[in-house]
Design a protein around this motif. Structure first.
Motif, PDB file in Angstrom:
ATOM      1  N   TYR A 120       0.839  -1.199   0.000  1.00  0.00           N
ATOM      2  CA  TYR A 120       0.000   0.000   0.000  1.00  0.00           C
ATOM      3  C   TYR A 120       0.877   1.253   0.000  1.00  0.00           C
ATOM      4  CZ  TYR A 120      -3.335   3.488   1.800  1.00  0.00           C
ATOM      5  OH  TYR A 120      -4.101   4.614   1.974  1.00  0.00           O
ATOM      6  N   ALA A 121       1.987   1.189   0.753  1.00  0.00           N
ATOM      7  CA  ALA A 121       2.896   2.331   0.847  1.00  0.00           C
ATOM      8  C   ALA A 121       3.565   2.644  -0.495  1.00  0.00           C
ATOM      9  CB  ALA A 121       3.961   2.071   1.914  1.00  0.00           C
ATOM     10  N   LYS A 122       3.793   1.635  -1.325  1.00  0.00           N
ATOM     11  CA  LYS A 122       4.365   1.886  -2.659  1.00  0.00           C
ATOM     12  C   LYS A 122       3.428   2.790  -3.463  1.00  0.00           C
ATOM     13  CE  LYS A 122       6.714  -2.602  -2.918  1.00  0.00           C
ATOM     14  NZ  LYS A 122       6.673  -3.953  -3.527  1.00  0.00           N
ATOM     15  N   LEU A 123       2.153   2.443  -3.442  1.00  0.00           N
ATOM     16  CA  LEU A 123       1.156   3.221  -4.173  1.00  0.00           C
ATOM     17  C   LEU A 123       1.044   4.637  -3.615  1.00  0.00           C
ATOM     18  CD1 LEU A 123      -1.197   3.352  -6.251  1.00  0.00           C
ATOM     19  CD2 LEU A 123      -2.691   2.506  -4.429  1.00  0.00           C
ATOM     20  N   THR A 124       0.928   4.766  -2.288  1.00  0.00           N
ATOM     21  CA  THR A 124       0.748   6.089  -1.693  1.00  0.00           C
ATOM     22  C   THR A 124       1.996   6.959  -1.847  1.00  0.00           C
ATOM     23  OG1 THR A 124       1.406   5.242   0.491  1.00  0.00           O
ATOM     24  CG2 THR A 124      -0.950   5.278  -0.030  1.00  0.00           C
ATOM     25  N   THR A 125       3.178   6.341  -1.823  1.00  0.00           N
ATOM     26  CA  THR A 125       4.416   7.102  -2.012  1.00  0.00           C
ATOM     27  C   THR A 125       4.474   7.699  -3.413  1.00  0.00           C
ATOM     28  OG1 THR A 125       5.648   5.732  -0.428  1.00  0.00           O
ATOM     29  CG2 THR A 125       6.946   6.982  -2.031  1.00  0.00           C
ATOM     30  N   LEU A 158       9.637   6.329   6.659  1.00  0.00           N
ATOM     31  CA  LEU A 158       9.196   5.150   5.905  1.00  0.00           C
ATOM     32  C   LEU A 158      10.319   4.117   5.814  1.00  0.00           C
ATOM     33  CD1 LEU A 158       7.360   3.581   3.902  1.00  0.00           C
ATOM     34  CD2 LEU A 158       8.242   5.058   2.101  1.00  0.00           C
ATOM     35  N   ILE A 159      11.510   4.563   5.435  1.00  0.00           N
ATOM     36  CA  ILE A 159      12.646   3.648   5.294  1.00  0.00           C
ATOM     37  C   ILE A 159      13.010   3.028   6.642  1.00  0.00           C
ATOM     38  CG2 ILE A 159      15.107   3.507   4.710  1.00  0.00           C
ATOM     39  CD1 ILE A 159      13.245   3.770   2.291  1.00  0.00           C
ATOM     40  N   PHE A 160      12.967   3.840   7.689  1.00  0.00           N
ATOM     41  CA  PHE A 160      13.280   3.327   9.030  1.00  0.00           C
ATOM     42  C   PHE A 160      12.282   2.250   9.445  1.00  0.00           C
ATOM     43  CE2 PHE A 160      13.080   3.749  13.762  1.00  0.00           C
ATOM     44  CZ  PHE A 160      14.363   3.285  14.024  1.00  0.00           C
ATOM     45  N   MET A 168      14.412  -5.497   3.295  1.00  0.00           N
ATOM     46  CA  MET A 168      15.441  -4.845   2.487  1.00  0.00           C
ATOM     47  C   MET A 168      15.036  -4.739   1.017  1.00  0.00           C
ATOM     48  SD  MET A 168      17.553  -3.990   4.693  1.00  0.00           S
ATOM     49  CE  MET A 168      16.645  -4.120   6.225  1.00  0.00           C
ATOM     50  N   GLY A 169      14.269  -5.722   0.541  1.00  0.00           N
ATOM     51  CA  GLY A 169      13.802  -5.675  -0.847  1.00  0.00           C
ATOM     52  C   GLY A 169      12.911  -4.473  -1.083  1.00  0.00           C
ATOM     53  N   ALA A 170      12.026  -4.192  -0.113  1.00  0.00           N
ATOM     54  CA  ALA A 170      11.136  -3.035  -0.226  1.00  0.00           C
ATOM     55  C   ALA A 170      11.928  -1.736  -0.182  1.00  0.00           C
ATOM     56  CB  ALA A 170      10.101  -3.057   0.890  1.00  0.00           C
ATOM     57  N   ILE A 171      12.960  -1.666   0.666  1.00  0.00           N
ATOM     58  CA  ILE A 171      13.789  -0.459   0.750  1.00  0.00           C
ATOM     59  C   ILE A 171      14.459  -0.184  -0.591  1.00  0.00           C
ATOM     60  CG2 ILE A 171      15.891   0.509   1.784  1.00  0.00           C
ATOM     61  CD1 ILE A 171      15.078  -0.846   4.396  1.00  0.00           C
ATOM     62  N   LEU A 172      14.978  -1.228  -1.228  1.00  0.00           N
ATOM     63  CA  LEU A 172      15.597  -1.089  -2.554  1.00  0.00           C
ATOM     64  C   LEU A 172      14.595  -0.560  -3.568  1.00  0.00           C
ATOM     65  CD1 LEU A 172      17.895  -1.600  -4.616  1.00  0.00           C
ATOM     66  CD2 LEU A 172      17.075  -3.961  -4.794  1.00  0.00           C
ATOM     67  N   LEU A 173      13.383  -1.120  -3.553  1.00  0.00           N
ATOM     68  CA  LEU A 173      12.340  -0.697  -4.490  1.00  0.00           C
ATOM     69  C   LEU A 173      11.927   0.752  -4.255  1.00  0.00           C
ATOM     70  CD1 LEU A 173       9.999  -3.811  -4.632  1.00  0.00           C
ATOM     71  CD2 LEU A 173      11.140  -2.765  -6.560  1.00  0.00           C
ATOM     72  N   ILE A 203      23.235   9.146   5.104  1.00  0.00           N
ATOM     73  CA  ILE A 203      23.127   7.805   4.517  1.00  0.00           C
ATOM     74  C   ILE A 203      24.242   6.913   5.042  1.00  0.00           C
ATOM     75  CG2 ILE A 203      23.257   6.484   2.374  1.00  0.00           C
ATOM     76  CD1 ILE A 203      21.974   8.912   0.957  1.00  0.00           C
ATOM     77  N   ILE A 204      25.466   7.449   5.084  1.00  0.00           N
ATOM     78  CA  ILE A 204      26.614   6.676   5.574  1.00  0.00           C
ATOM     79  C   ILE A 204      26.410   6.281   7.035  1.00  0.00           C
ATOM     80  CG2 ILE A 204      29.080   6.782   6.120  1.00  0.00           C
ATOM     81  CD1 ILE A 204      29.397   8.606   3.665  1.00  0.00           C
ATOM     82  N   ILE A 205      25.969   7.244   7.857  1.00  0.00           N
ATOM     83  CA  ILE A 205      25.711   6.960   9.274  1.00  0.00           C
ATOM     84  C   ILE A 205      24.624   5.899   9.418  1.00  0.00           C
ATOM     85  CG2 ILE A 205      24.811   7.925  11.434  1.00  0.00           C
ATOM     86  CD1 ILE A 205      26.124  10.599  10.598  1.00  0.00           C
ATOM     87  N   GLY A 206      23.579   6.032   8.601  1.00  0.00           N
ATOM     88  CA  GLY A 206      22.486   5.066   8.647  1.00  0.00           C
ATOM     89  C   GLY A 206      22.945   3.654   8.311  1.00  0.00           C
ATOM     90  N   VAL A 207      23.786   3.531   7.282  1.00  0.00           N
ATOM     91  CA  VAL A 207      24.305   2.215   6.883  1.00  0.00           C
ATOM     92  C   VAL A 207      25.174   1.616   7.983  1.00  0.00           C
ATOM     93  CG1 VAL A 207      25.822   1.015   5.264  1.00  0.00           C
ATOM     94  CG2 VAL A 207      24.178   2.697   4.412  1.00  0.00           C
ATOM     95  N   ILE A 208      26.042   2.454   8.580  1.00  0.00           N
ATOM     96  CA  ILE A 208      26.924   1.977   9.652  1.00  0.00           C
ATOM     97  C   ILE A 208      26.106   1.485  10.847  1.00  0.00           C
ATOM     98  CG2 ILE A 208      28.648   2.683  11.358  1.00  0.00           C
ATOM     99  CD1 ILE A 208      29.749   4.619   9.239  1.00  0.00           C
ATOM    100  N   VAL A 209      25.105   2.267  11.236  1.00  0.00           N
ATOM    101  CA  VAL A 209      24.247   1.890  12.360  1.00  0.00           C
ATOM    102  C   VAL A 209      23.480   0.605  12.046  1.00  0.00           C
ATOM    103  CG1 VAL A 209      22.232   2.557  13.729  1.00  0.00           C
ATOM    104  CG2 VAL A 209      24.016   4.244  13.240  1.00  0.00           C
ATOM    105  N   ALA A 210      22.967   0.515  10.813  1.00  0.00           N
ATOM    106  CA  ALA A 210      22.193  -0.665  10.419  1.00  0.00           C
ATOM    107  C   ALA A 210      23.048  -1.926  10.482  1.00  0.00           C
ATOM    108  CB  ALA A 210      21.635  -0.471   9.016  1.00  0.00           C
ATOM    109  N   ILE A 211      24.283  -1.829   9.983  1.00  0.00           N
ATOM    110  CA  ILE A 211      25.179  -2.991   9.994  1.00  0.00           C
ATOM    111  C   ILE A 211      25.548  -3.363  11.421  1.00  0.00           C
ATOM    112  CG2 ILE A 211      27.490  -3.795   9.354  1.00  0.00           C
ATOM    113  CD1 ILE A 211      27.221  -2.157   6.789  1.00  0.00           C
TER     114      ILE A 211
END
Length: 382
Positions: A120-125, A158-160, A168-173, A203-211
């Motif tokens: 649903y979020a894909k459509l609304t986005t 949304l990404i968070f 992760m597939g949805a984040i890529l899309l 973005i870099i901080i987000g990736v580091i925190v996620a990993i």
């Protein structure tokens, strides 16, 4: 609206309908064994459920094609879309379920109906971002970095939310679709460059925190390893990809025949979902694959043509957004199957089993045809 329905886009509707029916047939064939093995179910289990999904999808299509696309630009409509998306994405973290072995808490069971909010979020986005950019264009502030603060905040949330599921597939899309819509707007490359420079540290901080917080689980590391060389882990993470290769190889040009797949007999888990193209290849060969890709390619190209021909920025961005959704999701699905990119579990539009995906894609197709009718009428009045 009657005068606009004279411009109904029949080729687009017929292609969407035939793909949905074709998917229904292939789900029956590919999902027979899985249906029998699931609690000793009947062979037609997934077929019957998808038949209901197709029927509901046609109702949503009718709604999408009937409501004029400009109605979504109204303040109340935007508030409803953003608010409902936020509520559903938040609810999934409290009462969400994780079906099968997906490992992602990304579904809601509402009144015995299983629902995936990210679809649903894909459509609304797509709708909300198109309205947002079209309004900035109308006001002449599309190149003002400050104007994007509301969108950046909402998209980050949304990404968070998707990361917490995690999906992760949805984040890529989402990321790819949003980028394509932005590039299709009248925003200058200078502004895009400034925005990327400002966002890069976050973005870099987000990736580091996620990993550091466990993004790279054993399953995801296994998928990455299988992507580089599936035969190194042929008994575990590489098994599904290898069996997908076998299915493609067994099919050849003409295929083994409808219903004659061997790989669906337990070699490929859940073959009626994200790996359904492997079964299509095995049973119908390269001919069947080309028919599916041809139909999906036609929808994507027609969506882009509709967008390019429109003089209305809102219509252009919505049409291109819908085309991007179908095109990117197709690429991610086929890319994972063929080894071009790591597996993500993303379904094949209109073909794979799944009610939420089909229903909201159907609504998107109705919206796309609605835009097409307005664009055709617009061009005739020039």
């Amino acid at each position: 609206m009657k005068k606009y329905f004279k411009e109904f886009d029949y080729p687009l509707f017929i292609t969407y309908f035939l793909l949905s029916v074709f998917g229904l047939v292939m789900i029956y064939s590919a999902g027979m064994m899985s249906a029998v093995n699931r609690n000793q179910g009947e062979p037609e289990l997934f077929y019957k459920k998808q038949l209901l999904n197709v029927s509901i999808g046609l109702i949503f299509f009718a709604v999408g094609v009937t409501i004029p696309y400009k109605k979504y630009a109204k303040k109340r409509a935007m508030q409803l879309l953003i608010g409902s998306t936020a509520v559903l994405l938040l609810a999934v973290h409290f009462i969400g379920v994780s079906p099968g072995n997906s490992g992602a808490q990304s579904w809601l069971d509402l009144w015995k109906v299983r629902f995936q909010p990210s679809e649903y979020a894909k459509l609304t986005t797509i709708i909300c971002l198109s309205v947002f950019l079209a309004n900035l264009d109308k006001r002449g502030t599309i190149d003002s970095i400050k104007s994007y603060k509301p969108f950046v905040f909402l998209f980050a949330a949304l990404i968070f939310s998707l990361y917490l599921e995690p999906d992760m597939g949805a984040i890529l899309l989402f990321g790819t679709i949003v980028l394509i819509i932005i590039l299709s707007s009248n925003i200058s490359m200078k502004t895009i460059s400034k925005g990327l420079i400002l966002l890069t540290p976050f973005i870099i901080i987000g990736v580091i925190v996620a990993i550091s917080k466990g993004l790279l689980t054993e399953k995801r590391l296994g998928r990455l390893s299988a992507f580089t060389n599936p035969f190194e882990d042929a008994e575990n993470f590489g098994l599904q990809i290898i069996n997908g290769y076998y299915a493609i190889g067994l099919g050849g040009v003409q295929g083994a025949g409808l219903g004659q797949s061997v790989m669906k007999l337990g070699y490929i888990p859940e073959p009626h979902t994200d790996f359904i193209m492997a079964i299509i290849s095995e049973e119908l060969g390269a001919v069947g694959v080309l028919i599916v890709l041809g139909g999906l390619g036609f929808i994507v190209l027609r969506a882009f043509v509709i967008g390019i021909r429109s003089r209305d920025p809102l219509a252009r961005l919505m049409a291109i957004g819908i085309g991007s959704w179908i095109g990117v999701q197709t690429f991610v699905n086929i890319g994972g199957l063929s080894g071009l990119i790591p597996l993500t579990g993303v379904t094949l539009p209109f073909i794979s089993y799944g009610g939420t995906s089909l229903v909201f894609l159907s609504f998107a197709m109705g919206l796309l045809i609605n835009i097409s009718m307005f664009v055709k009428k617009e061009r005739k009045t020039i």
